[in-house]
Design a protein around this motif. Structure first.
Motif, PDB file in Angstrom:
ATOM      1  N   ASP A   1      -2.996  15.890 -29.516  1.00 34.55           N
ATOM      2  CA  ASP A   1      -1.968  15.777 -28.489  1.00 34.55           C
ATOM      3  C   ASP A   1      -0.964  16.908 -28.647  1.00 34.55           C
ATOM      4  N   PRO A   2      -0.102  17.149 -27.652  1.00 34.23           N
ATOM      5  CA  PRO A   2       0.818  18.303 -27.695  1.00 34.23           C
ATOM      6  C   PRO A   2       1.783  18.278 -28.872  1.00 34.23           C
ATOM      7  N   TYR A   3       1.975  17.130 -29.506  1.00 33.78           N
ATOM      8  CA  TYR A   3       2.949  17.023 -30.585  1.00 33.78           C
ATOM      9  C   TYR A   3       2.319  17.167 -31.961  1.00 33.78           C
ATOM     10  N   SER A   4       1.005  17.403 -32.009  1.00 33.65           N
ATOM     11  CA  SER A   4       0.306  17.475 -33.287  1.00 33.65           C
ATOM     12  C   SER A   4      -0.226  18.875 -33.530  1.00 33.65           C
ATOM     13  N   VAL A   5      -0.590  19.141 -34.808  1.00 36.28           N
ATOM     14  CA  VAL A   5      -1.148  20.421 -35.225  1.00 36.28           C
ATOM     15  C   VAL A   5      -2.534  20.182 -35.785  1.00 36.28           C
ATOM     16  N   GLY A   6      -3.483  21.070 -35.493  1.00 34.26           N
ATOM     17  CA  GLY A   6      -4.831  20.947 -36.023  1.00 34.26           C
ATOM     18  C   GLY A   6      -5.757  20.252 -35.047  1.00 34.26           C
ATOM     19  N   TYR A   7      -6.311  19.117 -35.460  1.00 33.73           N
ATOM     20  CA  TYR A   7      -7.282  18.388 -34.650  1.00 33.73           C
ATOM     21  C   TYR A   7      -7.034  16.893 -34.780  1.00 33.73           C
ATOM     22  N   ASP A   8      -7.634  16.146 -33.896  1.00 34.23           N
ATOM     23  CA  ASP A   8      -7.652  14.696 -33.994  1.00 34.23           C
ATOM     24  C   ASP A   8      -9.094  14.235 -34.090  1.00 34.23           C
ATOM     25  N   LEU A   9      -9.273  13.052 -34.640  1.00 30.47           N
ATOM     26  CA  LEU A   9     -10.602  12.475 -34.775  1.00 30.47           C
ATOM     27  C   LEU A   9     -10.608  11.107 -34.120  1.00 30.47           C
TER      28      LEU A   9
ATOM     29  N   PRO B   1     -14.536   5.325 -27.851  1.00 33.09           N
ATOM     30  CA  PRO B   1     -13.837   6.111 -28.877  1.00 33.09           C
ATOM     31  C   PRO B   1     -12.330   5.822 -28.873  1.00 33.09           C
ATOM     32  N   GLN B   2     -11.787   5.586 -30.061  1.00 30.89           N
ATOM     33  CA  GLN B   2     -10.360   5.370 -30.238  1.00 30.89           C
ATOM     34  C   GLN B   2      -9.845   6.346 -31.282  1.00 30.89           C
ATOM     35  N   GLU B   3      -8.652   6.898 -31.019  1.00 24.50           N
ATOM     36  CA  GLU B   3      -8.078   7.852 -31.956  1.00 24.50           C
ATOM     37  C   GLU B   3      -7.786   7.184 -33.289  1.00 24.50           C
ATOM     38  N   ILE B   4      -8.117   7.879 -34.359  1.00 25.50           N
ATOM     39  CA  ILE B   4      -7.831   7.378 -35.696  1.00 25.50           C
ATOM     40  C   ILE B   4      -6.355   7.594 -35.998  1.00 25.50           C
ATOM     41  N   ILE B   5      -5.636   6.524 -36.273  1.00 21.52           N
ATOM     42  CA  ILE B   5      -4.218   6.587 -36.590  1.00 21.52           C
ATOM     43  C   ILE B   5      -4.070   6.433 -38.096  1.00 21.52           C
ATOM     44  N   LEU B   6      -3.477   7.427 -38.733  1.00 25.27           N
ATOM     45  CA  LEU B   6      -3.293   7.394 -40.176  1.00 25.27           C
ATOM     46  C   LEU B   6      -1.924   6.823 -40.519  1.00 25.27           C
TER      47      LEU B   6
ATOM     48  N   TYR C   1     -14.818   5.714 -45.294  1.00 26.78           N
ATOM     49  CA  TYR C   1     -13.978   6.543 -46.147  1.00 26.78           C
ATOM     50  C   TYR C   1     -13.868   7.929 -45.525  1.00 26.78           C
ATOM     51  N   LEU C   2     -12.635   8.366 -45.322  1.00 30.51           N
ATOM     52  CA  LEU C   2     -12.372   9.604 -44.599  1.00 30.51           C
ATOM     53  C   LEU C   2     -11.433  10.474 -45.417  1.00 30.51           C
ATOM     54  N   SER C   3     -11.814  11.734 -45.612  1.00 32.28           N
ATOM     55  CA  SER C   3     -10.956  12.701 -46.292  1.00 32.28           C
ATOM     56  C   SER C   3     -10.288  13.593 -45.248  1.00 32.28           C
ATOM     57  N   VAL C   4      -8.969  13.740 -45.348  1.00 30.86           N
ATOM     58  CA  VAL C   4      -8.209  14.517 -44.370  1.00 30.86           C
ATOM     59  C   VAL C   4      -7.297  15.485 -45.109  1.00 30.86           C
ATOM     60  N   SER C   5      -7.337  16.753 -44.725  1.00 36.89           N
ATOM     61  CA  SER C   5      -6.368  17.727 -45.234  1.00 36.89           C
ATOM     62  C   SER C   5      -5.287  17.926 -44.178  1.00 36.89           C
ATOM     63  N   HIS C   6      -4.059  17.923 -44.618  1.00 36.93           N
ATOM     64  CA  HIS C   6      -2.926  17.925 -43.700  1.00 36.93           C
ATOM     65  C   HIS C   6      -2.210  19.265 -43.625  1.00 36.93           C
ATOM     66  N   SER C   7      -2.765  20.315 -44.213  1.00 37.12           N
ATOM     67  CA  SER C   7      -2.117  21.625 -44.151  1.00 37.12           C
ATOM     68  C   SER C   7      -3.164  22.713 -44.329  1.00 37.12           C
ATOM     69  N   GLU C   8      -2.896  23.875 -43.782  1.00 31.58           N
ATOM     70  CA  GLU C   8      -3.803  25.011 -43.922  1.00 31.58           C
ATOM     71  C   GLU C   8      -3.588  25.760 -45.225  1.00 31.58           C
TER      72      GLU C   8
ATOM     73  N   GLY D   1     -12.894  -0.562 -40.011  1.00 32.27           N
ATOM     74  CA  GLY D   1     -13.357  -0.359 -38.647  1.00 32.27           C
ATOM     75  C   GLY D   1     -12.256  -0.513 -37.625  1.00 32.27           C
ATOM     76  N   ASN D   2     -11.088  -0.987 -38.058  1.00 33.70           N
ATOM     77  CA  ASN D   2      -9.960  -1.171 -37.138  1.00 33.70           C
ATOM     78  C   ASN D   2      -8.818  -0.210 -37.447  1.00 33.70           C
ATOM     79  N   GLU D   3      -8.191  -0.364 -38.612  1.00 34.66           N
ATOM     80  CA  GLU D   3      -7.066   0.475 -38.975  1.00 34.66           C
ATOM     81  C   GLU D   3      -7.322   1.115 -40.335  1.00 34.66           C
ATOM     82  N   PHE D   4      -6.729   2.299 -40.530  1.00 34.64           N
ATOM     83  CA  PHE D   4      -6.915   3.040 -41.776  1.00 34.64           C
ATOM     84  C   PHE D   4      -5.733   2.828 -42.702  1.00 34.64           C
ATOM     85  N   THR D   5      -6.014   2.678 -43.988  1.00 34.90           N
ATOM     86  CA  THR D   5      -4.991   2.607 -45.015  1.00 34.90           C
ATOM     87  C   THR D   5      -5.256   3.711 -46.036  1.00 34.90           C
ATOM     88  N   VAL D   6      -4.244   4.016 -46.841  1.00 33.36           N
ATOM     89  CA  VAL D   6      -4.391   5.032 -47.880  1.00 33.36           C
ATOM     90  C   VAL D   6      -5.158   4.441 -49.054  1.00 33.36           C
TER      91      VAL D   6
END
Length: 812
Positions: free
Chosen positions: A248-256, A268-273, A294-301, A314-319
């Motif tokens: 979305d316009p307020y985010s950087v990188g990509y969405d999944l 398809p539903q956006e993954i909310i971290l 299990y999903l690995s995400v990098s938050h910076s370049e 399958g519903n919401e993601f936790t750390v």
């Protein structure tokens, strides 16, 4: 204490080939491992014990053995003779059908197909195709790609989409053009749903209007149905479809986005971290089970080698884990599922404090030269290994062995623990087999962090207790359900390997003719066999040299070596009484796995395995079995952190990572206690840490979500989940005049106790030497933000192409 006994047995022959080995294929095997690491079971009962080995060398020459490497055939030479090909003919690749392990494709110019593991060959019409995808449900259906040219002035002519998708329905005799302007395609993996046709294909493409889409077709693209627009790619498992989209316009990188498989439709539903961070640069799907993602995400370049691991039911993601180690070269993460143990994973992380120092150092970098000097920062010196026994709910240091490989005490206490190398560093990664119950092998060291030198370790109880079994780093392979394990010294020139029949208590040597550097040890992927193939490399000698030539002139290229290791000829006796492990003469035992707290109930069940005793040196005659003994009442270990909560390394309560309160609440609402039941957990009754019904807060009260230290302990309720029934309120005189009555009572009490109150105030005023207590007030919003910044782990992670580079690459 581990006692090592080493014996030496006879010399084994070897076979030298033109160049080092590129890959090994098991034709006619009981399973096929696809390029996506999917395991496809095969029904080859008539040829269960006849497996043919194909080897491809670095130079494209194919070799074949029908007796586990005792004798070899040069297939390339055979094809040259039979089809009148030149001496320069080579194969570019070897592919295996995922529907029938007897079918192999030798791709070259020309290409060939065999449907009987090399007894016969026929020409295969490859039509300059690449990227083959085999249908698991139909051996005659294959997808492939072909490069195409397009008019750059057209909207749908983009650089990464200059490909056509072709399909064959007759095993390659003829090809049909299915779709243009394609980036990727795959057969739908939802093979267990009857309503989904076996011919369904999912594709990433550009439509005629220039829109990037992920779509699917059930009729080879006579009709096409969209799934998601503005999408760059997809990855599919047998449970979920993941789609990479523009943010979305307020985010950087990509969405999944993630879509569960709901019959023949996709949603398809956006993954909310849970972390309030809009920067997402890479996504890696680490593992998908029946109940967890299990999903690995990098938050910076800037530091893409640091990632967070998130898990979802399958519903919401936790750390699950912060600061996971990721390779910037391959994209691999140090996160390994232990295949024989439910819910057990081993991962490597960077030390939190060192991550914070590295981030602060990089903020002070002003020049490109300084940035390059920081690429090899000290962060790699601060890696730690952790293990979880509950699908990532809690992570703990790995318990170090008590003794070294030679029987000396290790004295690893306190913060000292065992650390194992992952797939980001070495080929000798953490290894397990689903058919060797409880066995884990790895290389690493004991200490505060992962470092040098390394030793080789083994656990036989799913990672609770470890043994240091060999000095140095080794390559290893498991056979005979764990009854045979072969080890070869890594990165050294050797002439023998070692094997163990008792899971590392004693070793025997297996010698071969030529000294070599061992590249790998393999066995048939089911790990049932007692036969292995070792391959390595030696310096090759030119045929036209003389005795006067120096070493570098005579030995200036590498050659491959193939060594069969047949341990079935050890004449081991058959293991006795597998049906009665409790019998004193049985070679088998019952084993009940435990969790970190030594409790034998795992995920609401107590399970019992039948496996071979460690000291029983015999040949396994049955597969190891699992039996469910009983179901268990719920305990605190059956609950993981809810969305927005996180548990520290080593356990403890789940604490909130973000502030929250109900919006537009009236009456009552369901409040989280910070926990949710682990997906797939089958416990009954016992401790309940789920949602509870509470009254909505008063609008006049200051809303505050406790953070970290001031978070109240969760309410532990046992037995049944509370029933949520609206309370009934009755009108009465007390409801109408209750406040007035309380005021009158208060005034009377003050009048009667006025002397005692005045004396007390006078005493307080005079006691100037008494220290005043600290007052506590509800914090302001600014104070809350500052508090969260200090208490939230400041782990950020990083990488992927930046937005502008990716758009240029995609031709956007």
């Amino acid at each position: 204490m581990l006692i090592l006994l080493v014996l030496v047995i006879g010399v084994q022959s070897d076979y030298v080939i033109d160049s080092p080995v590129d890959n090994v294929y098991w034709c006619g095997g009981s399973i096929v491992v696809t390029p996506d690491d999917d395991i496809v079971n095969q029904e080859n009962e008539e040829n269960l014990h006849r497996k043919v080995i194909y080897v491809q060398s670095n130079k494209g020459i194919i070799y074949r053995s029908a007796d586990y490497g005792q004798k070899w055939e040069n297939v390339t030479f055979t094809l040259q003779q039979k089809f009148n090909l030149t001496d320069q003919y080579r194969s570019k690749d070897v592919l295996q059908s995922s529907n029938d392990s007897h079918i192999l494709y030798l791709l070259g110019t020309p290409s060939f197909q065999t449907t009987d593991c090399g007894k016969t060959y026929r020409l295969f019409n490859d039509n300059k195709l690449f990227g083959y995808k085999f249908n698991k449900m139909d051996k005659n259906q294959i997808l492939a790609f072909q490069d195409k040219k397009c008019d750059r002035t057209l909207k749908n002519c983009k650089e990464l989409y200059k490909k056509s998708l072709l399909v064959t329905l007759d095993g390659g005799l003829s090809w049909l053009n299915a779709l243009e302007n394609v980036r990727d395609a795959a057969w739908d993996k939802l093979v267990h749903y009857e309503m989904v046709p076996d011919s369904r294909i999912i594709v990433t493409h550009i439509d005629d209007e220039g829109e990037l889409r992920v779509s699917y077709s059930d009729d080879f693209f006579k009709t096409t149905r969209p799934i998601e627009k503005d999408a760059f790619g997809f990855y599919q498992t047998q449970t979920y479809l993941f789609i990479l989209v523009r943010p979305d316009p307020y985010s950087v990188g990509y969405d999944l986005k993630m879509s569960p498989h709901l019959g023949d439709t996709y949603f398809p539903q956006e993954i909310i971290l849970p972390l309030d961070d809009q920067s997402k640069h890479t996504f890696t799907v680490l593992d998908v089970t029946d109940s967890q993602v299990y999903l690995s995400v990098s938050h910076s370049e800037d530091l893409s080698k640091i990632t967070n691991i998130y898990m979802s039911d399958g519903n919401e993601f936790t750390v699950s884990l912060l600061g996971n180690v990721r390779s910037q070269d391959t994209g691999h993460c140090d996160f390994e599922r232990i295949k024989s143990m439910k819910g057990v994973y081993i991962a490597n992380i960077f030390d939190y404090e060192e991550v914070e120092r590295t981030i602060q150092r990089r903020k002070r970098i002003n020049t490109e030269k300084d940035m390059k000097s920081q690429q090899a920062d000290k962060l790699d010196q601060y890696k730690k290994s952790l293990i979880t026994y509950d699908f990532g709910g809690e992570w703990h240091p790995i318990k170090a062995p008590k003794y070294s490989y030679n029987g000396q005490p290790l004295n690893c206490n306190g913060d000292c623990s065992l650390h194992l190398r992952g797939r980001t560093q070495t080929s000798s990664m953490i290894y397990s087999s689903q058919d060797a119950i409880g066995i884990i092998i790895g290389t690493g060291n004991t200490g505060l962090y992962l470092s040098q030198p390394t030793q080789t370790y083994l656990s036989r109880d799913g990672g609770h207790n470890w043994y240091e079994i060999l000095n140095g780093s080794y390559i290893y392979e498991i056979g005979d359900h764990g009854g045979l394990i072969v080890f070869a010294k890594q990165n050294e020139i050797i002439k023998q390997v070692q094997y163990t029949l008792d899971e590392g208590m004693t070793f025997q040597n297996y010698t071969f003719n030529k000294k070599m550097t061992v590249d790998n040890i393999v066995t048939e992927p089911s790990n049932f066999e007692q036969k292995f193939l070792l391959y390595g490399r030696i310096q090759g000698e030119k045929s036209n040299t003389t005795e006067d030539d120096d070493y570098f002139t005579r030995f200036d290229y590498l050659r491959g070596v193939l060594v069969p290791i047949d341990l079935s000829n050890l004449n081991l006796r058959k293991c006795q009484l597998p049906e009665d492990p409790s019998h004193p003469d049985s070679d088998y035992e019952y084993w009940i796995p435990q969790n970190y707290y030594q409790k034998k109930c795992l995920f609401g069940q107590k399970m019992k395995y039948t496996r071979r005793k460690r000291e029983a040196k015999c040949r396994n005659v049955v597969e190891e079995k699992k039996t469910i003994i009983e179901k268990c009442p719920c305990t605190e270990e059956d609950w993981e952190c809810d969305i927005g909560y996180h548990r520290k390394i080593g356990g403890g309560p789940c604490t909130p990572m973000t502030k929250g309160s109900p919006d537009n609440c009236t009456g009552h609402y369901l409040q989280t206690q910070g926990y949710r039941k682990i997906p797939g957990d089958e416990c009954e009754g016992g401790v309940y840490l789920g949602y509870i019904e509470v009254e909505c807060p008063n609008k006049d009260e200051v809303k505050k979500e406790p953070v970290e230290d001031d978070k109240p302990e969760p309410v532990i309720q046992k037995q049944e989940r509370p029933r949520f029934e609206p309370k009934q309120f009755k009108s009465s005189l007390l409801d109408k005049y209750g406040s007035l009555f309380l005021y009158i009572v208060a005034i009377i009490l003050i009048f009667l106790l006025r002397n005692q109150i005045f004396n007390g105030l006078r005493a307080i005023r005079g006691a100037s030497n008494i220290k005043k207590q600290k007052s506590y007030y509800p914090p302001s919003e600014e104070e809350l933000q500052q508090q969260r910044k200090q208490q939230m782990p400041k782990i950020k992670e990083y990488e992927m192409l930046n937005r502008q580079e990716e758009d240029e690459e995609a031709g956007l």
